[in-house]
Each structure stands twice: as structure tokens, then as C-alpha cells.
Write an enzyme that holds these catalytic residues in place. Structure first.
Site, PDB file in Angstrom:
ATOM      1  N   ARG A  91       2.179 -10.386   7.426  1.00  0.00           N
ATOM      2  CA  ARG A  91       3.547 -10.148   7.882  1.00  0.00           C
ATOM      3  C   ARG A  91       3.637  -9.349   9.184  1.00  0.00           C
ATOM      4  O   ARG A  91       4.729  -9.003   9.607  1.00  0.00           O
ATOM      5  CB  ARG A  91       4.373  -9.504   6.770  1.00  0.00           C
ATOM      6  CG  ARG A  91       5.043 -10.582   5.921  1.00  0.00           C
ATOM      7  CD  ARG A  91       5.759 -10.000   4.739  1.00  0.00           C
ATOM      8  NE  ARG A  91       4.967 -10.215   3.537  1.00  0.00           N
ATOM      9  CZ  ARG A  91       5.354  -9.844   2.328  1.00  0.00           C
ATOM     10  NH1 ARG A  91       6.488  -9.226   2.158  1.00  0.00           N
ATOM     11  NH2 ARG A  91       4.598 -10.077   1.296  1.00  0.00           N
ATOM     12  N   ARG A 130      21.622  16.635  -0.198  1.00  0.00           N
ATOM     13  CA  ARG A 130      21.625  15.166  -0.176  1.00  0.00           C
ATOM     14  C   ARG A 130      22.288  14.639  -1.436  1.00  0.00           C
ATOM     15  O   ARG A 130      22.084  15.171  -2.525  1.00  0.00           O
ATOM     16  CB  ARG A 130      20.184  14.640  -0.097  1.00  0.00           C
ATOM     17  CG  ARG A 130      19.348  15.234   1.024  1.00  0.00           C
ATOM     18  CD  ARG A 130      19.745  14.757   2.386  1.00  0.00           C
ATOM     19  NE  ARG A 130      19.599  13.321   2.550  1.00  0.00           N
ATOM     20  CZ  ARG A 130      18.460  12.736   2.957  1.00  0.00           C
ATOM     21  NH1 ARG A 130      17.399  13.460   3.229  1.00  0.00           N
ATOM     22  NH2 ARG A 130      18.392  11.425   3.097  1.00  0.00           N
ATOM     23  N   PRO A 179       0.811  -1.210   0.000  1.00  0.00           N
ATOM     24  CA  PRO A 179       0.000   0.000   0.000  1.00  0.00           C
ATOM     25  C   PRO A 179       0.852   1.271   0.000  1.00  0.00           C
ATOM     26  O   PRO A 179       1.655   1.485   0.899  1.00  0.00           O
ATOM     27  CB  PRO A 179      -0.806  -0.106   1.300  1.00  0.00           C
ATOM     28  CG  PRO A 179      -0.629  -1.499   1.782  1.00  0.00           C
ATOM     29  CD  PRO A 179       0.645  -1.990   1.224  1.00  0.00           C
ATOM     30  N   GLU A 180       0.675   2.069  -1.027  1.00  0.00           N
ATOM     31  CA  GLU A 180       1.295   3.392  -1.089  1.00  0.00           C
ATOM     32  C   GLU A 180       0.138   4.389  -1.111  1.00  0.00           C
ATOM     33  O   GLU A 180      -0.996   4.016  -0.851  1.00  0.00           O
ATOM     34  CB  GLU A 180       2.181   3.501  -2.338  1.00  0.00           C
ATOM     35  CG  GLU A 180       3.239   2.390  -2.390  1.00  0.00           C
ATOM     36  CD  GLU A 180       4.093   2.395  -3.648  1.00  0.00           C
ATOM     37  OE1 GLU A 180       4.394   3.497  -4.149  1.00  0.00           O
ATOM     38  OE2 GLU A 180       4.451   1.320  -4.126  1.00  0.00           O
ATOM     39  N   HIS A 202      -4.962 -14.633   9.220  1.00  0.00           N
ATOM     40  CA  HIS A 202      -3.949 -13.613   9.512  1.00  0.00           C
ATOM     41  C   HIS A 202      -4.547 -12.357  10.133  1.00  0.00           C
ATOM     42  O   HIS A 202      -3.972 -11.273  10.021  1.00  0.00           O
ATOM     43  CB  HIS A 202      -3.190 -13.245   8.238  1.00  0.00           C
ATOM     44  CG  HIS A 202      -2.473 -14.400   7.620  1.00  0.00           C
ATOM     45  ND1 HIS A 202      -1.511 -15.116   8.289  1.00  0.00           N
ATOM     46  CD2 HIS A 202      -2.584 -14.987   6.408  1.00  0.00           C
ATOM     47  CE1 HIS A 202      -1.056 -16.102   7.516  1.00  0.00           C
ATOM     48  NE2 HIS A 202      -1.700 -16.036   6.365  1.00  0.00           N
TER      49      HIS A 202
END
Length: 273
Positions: free
Chosen positions: A108, A149, A2-3, A89
Site C-alpha cells: 500500500r 479530552r 504493525p503495532e 511490491h
DNA sequence: CAATGATCCTGTCCGC
DNA sequence: TGCGGACAGGATCATT
């Protein structure tokens, strides 16, 4: 995974399913999934407002509490009846009025649900960068955040402190559409190219939102339907790009990167190597 | 402070 | 048929 588009799709689904029904309880099935004290005090409660910040779902309750939900990689929220066995799950669930249940399913186990007072939400979120679909995310912003950066642009796009909500799939797709090499060094990229990145970021995310996200592995909407944007991916998990060139696979920060060496040549001061 | 790498976790897939 | 190992990856923590 999921983004932003997937998280927004889930959020919209939850709001739509829930309507004005009250949440009546929250139960942890896998210790550590639900965080926060005074869980009982927060229920029952109606939703006052629901919003998204980066990949975080923030559900503001009418009683002064808020729920912060992060799906991480495999988390799902599924609208269901308040009966029957827990899913294999299932890590937590909300009971809801009128015999409904909102199940948090996460093989997970990395996903988290945090309950906290409404005015402490910001303390429970990390320092997040601009929202990519807001006007604040533009080439000038990106240039300012990247100037000190020296990291590959693909790594920068996935850095939630720079821009919030982009993960591996959309980073690959954005750079393909912008024609930028994923290894381009962040502070060496020309402003014109940053503009392309910003424009393609907004375009790809908006398009993915229209299709209710991307279901490449196991992403599902709240009603268990798949997203549709996987039909429009151009390089992620592809053998060749839309131009027919072979797609190259590499790694950035442990994540698989897919890019076309022929289509994505911009952004390198020294394109050799 | 910045960059990199390990870590968490389990289902799935591949080669033998 | 089964087993070991690689892989998937968001965020956090440790190391350099």
C-alpha cells in the site's frame, strides 16, 4: 498492521540478521519511499544502535546518520540474498555486505524510510506520548493526558500523542481485558478503571511480544515467519468473546472496533444508550 | 486548541 | 467469469 509488538519484532529481527555487517547502500524503487538528502554519504555504515519509539524503528549508524523507518499498515522488512528479481511490491532495499539485502516491501506504499543526521531524529518524529511498557505510562499519566479530552477511550488509546505504539488490534484487546466500554468518554473514566487499562495494556503488549506479534493479515517477521499472538485474540475479528457472548462491531475514527457489550460495561458514567 | 472526517493506496472479498 | 463497491488502517491534513 504493525503495532508496538510487531515493530519491535521486526527491529529485533533486523538487528539479529545484520549483526556487524555493514549496510552498503539504500535504493528507492517507488519514488517517495526514501526521504532525506545525501543518501550516498551515509553508506557504507555499521549499525551503532537500534531502537524503537512508538511504531518507529530508529537505526542509528556509526557515522552520525540515522534511519527512521515506519511500516505503516503493510510495510515489511525482509532479509534476503543480494540477487534475483525485486519483489512485486518492493519499494526500497538496502544492500548489505556478504551478498545480503534487506528489502522493504509495502503493497500500500504508505511506509517511509527517512535518512537524517543522528542529532535531528527528534525533529523528524511527531510529538509522541509515553511508551506503554515503560514506568512513565501509569494511571496518573493517563489521567493527566485525558483530563482535557472528551473522546472515546478507544480513540484515545490509538492516539500516538497520548500513548505511542498502540493501534487498532491492541486497543480492542486491551479494552476487552480491562472490561471497559470502548465508547467510555476519556475524561469521565475513574482512576481505578484507568489503572485496569494501564495494567492490561502492559500485559497484552508484553504477551504479544513473547509471541513475536500478531499476524492477522500479512504481518511477517524479517525471516518471513508469522507472529503467534493471533491465537490469543479475544475480540478482534471474533464472532464471540471467550465467554460465548456475541461480539459487537462498530467504528471509531474509521477503524473497526470489536467489543463485547456484556463483558465491557465499565467506564460509562451513563451506561444507557 | 479540540474533535471529526477525508485522504493516501492496493489487494481481497462479496454480491450480482 | 467479471465487475463495482466496500473494506482494511497509520498518520496527516483540512474543516468545523
Amino acid at each position: 498492521m504493525p503495532e508496538l509488538p510487531e515493530v519491535q519484532t521486526v527491529l529485533d529481527g533486523v538487528v539479529s540478521s545484520l549483526g556487524s555487517l555493514r549496510l552498503t547502500g539504500l535504493y528507492d524503487l517507488y519514488p517517495g519511499t526514501v526521504k532525506g538528502a545525501n543518501i550516498e554519504e551515509a553508506f557504507p555504515a555499521r549499525l551503532k544502535n537500534a531502537r524503537r519509539r512508538g511504531k518507529y524503528i530508529i537505526m542509528e549508524l556509526e557515522n552520525g546518520y540515522a534511519l527512521i523507518i515506519h511500516l505503516r499498515m503493510t510495510g515489511k522488512l525482509v532479509w534476503d540474498k543480494d540477487e534475483g528479481e525485486a519483489h512485486r511490491h518492493e519499494r526500497a532495499y538496502f544492500t548489505v555486505e556478504k551478498g545480503n539485502r534487506l528489502r522493504f516491501i509495502d503493497p500500500r506504499t504508505f511506509g517511509k524510510i527517512t535518512l537524517c543526521p543522528l542529532d535531528e531524529v527528534e525533529n523528524h518524529l511527531p510529538a509522541l506520548g509515553a511508551e506503554p511498557l515503560e514506568a512513565e505510562f501509569d494511571a496518573a499519566y493517563l489521567q493527566e493526558r485525558l483530563q482535557n479530552r472528551r473522546i472515546p477511550i478507544k480513540t484515545a488509546l490509538m492516539d500516538q500523542g497520548i500513548v505511542a505504539g498502540i493501534g487498532n488490534i491492541y486497543a480492542c484487546e486491551i479494552l476487552y481485558r480491562a472490561g471497559i466500554n470502548p465508547d467510555a468518554i476519556s475524561n469521565e473514566i475513574k482512576l481505578a478503571h484507568l489503572k485496569r487499562i494501564v495494567a492490561e495494556t502492559k500485559a497484552v503488549l508484553a504477551e504479544a511480544l513473547l509471541h513475536n506479534g500478531t499476524s492477522v493479515s500479512d504481518f511477517r517477521q524479517v525471516d518471513d515467519k508469522q507472529g503467534g499472538f493471533q491465537e490469543f485474540l479475544r475480540v478482534y475479528q471474533k464472532e464471540s468473546c471467550p465467554q460465548g457472548h456475541p461480539v459487537k462491531r462498530s467504528k471509531h475514527g474509521g477503524r473497526s472496533t470489536f467489543h463485547c457489550p456484556i463483558c465491557q460495561t465499565k467506564g460509562r458514567v451513563n451506561p444507557a444508550k
